[in-house]
Scaffold this active site. Structure first.
Site, short mmCIF file in Angstrom:
data_model
loop_
_atom_site.label_atom_id
_atom_site.label_comp_id
_atom_site.label_asym_id
_atom_site.label_seq_id
_atom_site.Cartn_x
_atom_site.Cartn_y
_atom_site.Cartn_z
N GLU A 107 -17.84 11.85 22.30
CA GLU A 107 -16.51 12.37 21.97
C GLU A 107 -16.23 12.38 20.47
O GLU A 107 -15.35 13.09 20.00
CB GLU A 107 -15.43 11.54 22.67
CG GLU A 107 -15.38 10.12 22.17
CD GLU A 107 -14.15 9.33 22.65
OE1 GLU A 107 -14.28 8.11 22.81
OE2 GLU A 107 -13.08 9.92 22.84
N GLU A 118 0.83 -1.22 0.00
CA GLU A 118 0.00 0.00 0.00
C GLU A 118 0.86 1.27 0.00
O GLU A 118 0.37 2.35 0.34
CB GLU A 118 -0.96 0.02 1.20
CG GLU A 118 -1.87 -1.18 1.35
CD GLU A 118 -2.90 -1.36 0.22
OE1 GLU A 118 -2.93 -0.51 -0.69
OE2 GLU A 118 -3.65 -2.34 0.27
N HIS A 140 -7.18 -3.25 9.85
CA HIS A 140 -8.37 -4.04 9.48
C HIS A 140 -9.28 -4.21 10.70
O HIS A 140 -9.46 -5.32 11.18
CB HIS A 140 -7.95 -5.42 8.96
CG HIS A 140 -7.18 -5.40 7.67
ND1 HIS A 140 -6.60 -6.54 7.13
CD2 HIS A 140 -6.90 -4.40 6.79
CE1 HIS A 140 -6.00 -6.24 5.99
NE2 HIS A 140 -6.15 -4.95 5.77
N HIS A 198 -2.90 2.17 8.35
CA HIS A 198 -3.95 1.33 7.76
C HIS A 198 -4.12 0.08 8.62
O HIS A 198 -3.14 -0.61 8.93
CB HIS A 198 -3.57 0.94 6.33
CG HIS A 198 -4.42 -0.12 5.72
ND1 HIS A 198 -5.80 0.00 5.60
CD2 HIS A 198 -4.12 -1.34 5.21
CE1 HIS A 198 -6.29 -1.09 5.02
NE2 HIS A 198 -5.29 -1.93 4.78
N HIS A 250 -12.83 -3.98 3.71
CA HIS A 250 -11.38 -4.13 3.81
C HIS A 250 -10.81 -3.54 5.11
O HIS A 250 -10.23 -4.26 5.91
CB HIS A 250 -10.70 -3.49 2.58
CG HIS A 250 -9.21 -3.65 2.55
ND1 HIS A 250 -8.49 -3.87 1.41
CD2 HIS A 250 -8.29 -3.61 3.55
CE1 HIS A 250 -7.21 -3.97 1.69
NE2 HIS A 250 -7.05 -3.82 3.00
P1 13P Z 1 1.10 -5.49 3.08
O1 13P Z 1 1.51 -6.75 3.83
O2 13P Z 1 1.69 -5.45 1.69
O3 13P Z 1 1.37 -4.25 3.88
O4 13P Z 1 -0.48 -5.58 2.85
C1 13P Z 1 -1.36 -5.71 3.92
C2 13P Z 1 -2.66 -5.04 3.68
O5 13P Z 1 -3.40 -4.80 4.61
C3 13P Z 1 -3.04 -4.67 2.29
O6 13P Z 1 -4.14 -3.82 2.27
ZN ZN Z 2 -5.35 -3.95 4.15
#
Ligand code: 13P
Ligand code: ZN
Length: 275
Positions: free
Chosen positions: A170, A116, A142, A140, A211
């Site tokens: 908040e 990413e 999940h 980023h 995602h």
């Molecule tokens: P990477 O291991 O390449 O960082 O990818 C993980 C991910 O969450 C892709 O969206």
């Molecule tokens: Zn991801």
């Protein structure tokens, strides 16, 4: 100074570990980047090497030309970062055109920066421009509840913002600009990076349908805290929606206006619509 002794590296490692403990980083899920300050680069210069090849970023970030970044490795697990940072993260330098990078430290067993990287660098470029260089972190993850909501709420900024704001008092203070939503796209390339960085011009949070989430902020605490706050709010919403489709009471648009006045934040009227 050794890279691993630098405070910014310690902060980066701590965030990775905190994120893993929140259960936001299954396997290699998620990635993190930090735009290193010139004095921080200077302090660790003795450990940087310049013999690795330049590689294409896959997009163009001219306003980041020559800068250095600490980033997680592609396919590397957040849970391993604290155990062996030098094998799982790296320092990269962007070239003078903003189109290529080279690895200057880390990934000692091989590998490359996160897939990413285009999204990270394009977001960091937008934030550098818009905050006069204040914002340095893009994260980023999940997080489960936020992802779950992308199956049941319309994928619209105004719906996600309003629903998340209503779940905890908040929230509008922590993310007064709201959150943006990207419909499902193939991850890891330029297209999703362009879509995300467009949203980052307006928001500090972008949710990727089915995602995960991107957050940006000044430092590790603020950026982790932002992810944590949004995900906590999403968890409350998942619970509320699991109990009933009909809230008996909530925070009203008038309540939000009162809150904004007292807390001295401005909340865009576009999110205070009548339902
Ligand atoms: P990477 O291991 O390449 O960082 O990818 C993980 C991910 O969450 C892709 O969206
Ligand atoms: Zn991801």
């Amino acid at each position: 100074m050794k890279v691993l002794d630098a405070a910014f590296v310690q902060g980066f490692i701590r965030l990775c570990d905190d994120g893993f403990k929140q259960n936001w980083h299954e396997r290699n899920g998620g990635n993190l980047s930090y735009r290193i300050k010139p004095e921080e680069v200077e302090a660790v210069q003795e450990e940087l090497s310049y013999d690795k090849p330049w590689q294409p970023i896959g997009t163009s970030v001219p306003d980041l030309a020559g800068e250095y970044f600490l980033v997680t490795g592609s396919g590397k697990y957040f849970r391993n970062v604290i155990l062996d940072p030098a094998a799982n993260i790296c320092i990269i330098q962007v070239d003078e055109k903003g189109e290529s990078f080279r690895i200057c430290w880390g990934l000692v067993n091989g590998g490359r920066p996160t897939s990413e990287l285009p999204s990270h660098l394009m977001n960091l470029e937008v934030k550098k421009r818009q905050t006069n260089g204040r914002y340095r972190v893009v994260y980023h993850a999940h997080p489960t509840n936020t992802i779950a909501l992308t199956f049941v709420l319309p994928l619209e900024d105004k719906v996600f913002t309003r629903e998340l704001w209503e779940m905890a008092t908040e929230c509008p203070v922590v993310f007064p600009d709201g959150v943006g939503v990207v419909g499902w796209m193939v991850p890891g390339g330029r297209d999703i990076a362009v879509a995300t960085s467009q949203l980052m011009k307006k928001y500090d949070v972008a949710i990727w349908a089915h995602h995960g989430m991107f957050c940006s902020g000044e430092d590790f605490d603020l950026t982790f805290g932002l992810m944590h706050t949004v995900e906590k709010s999403a968890e409350i919403l998942v619970k509320v929606l699991s109990i009933t489709s009909n809230k008996l009471q909530t925070i009203t648009p008038e309540n939000f206006r009162d809150l904004a006045a007292d807390f001295k934040v401005s909340l865009p009227e576009e999110f205070l619509y009548e339902k």
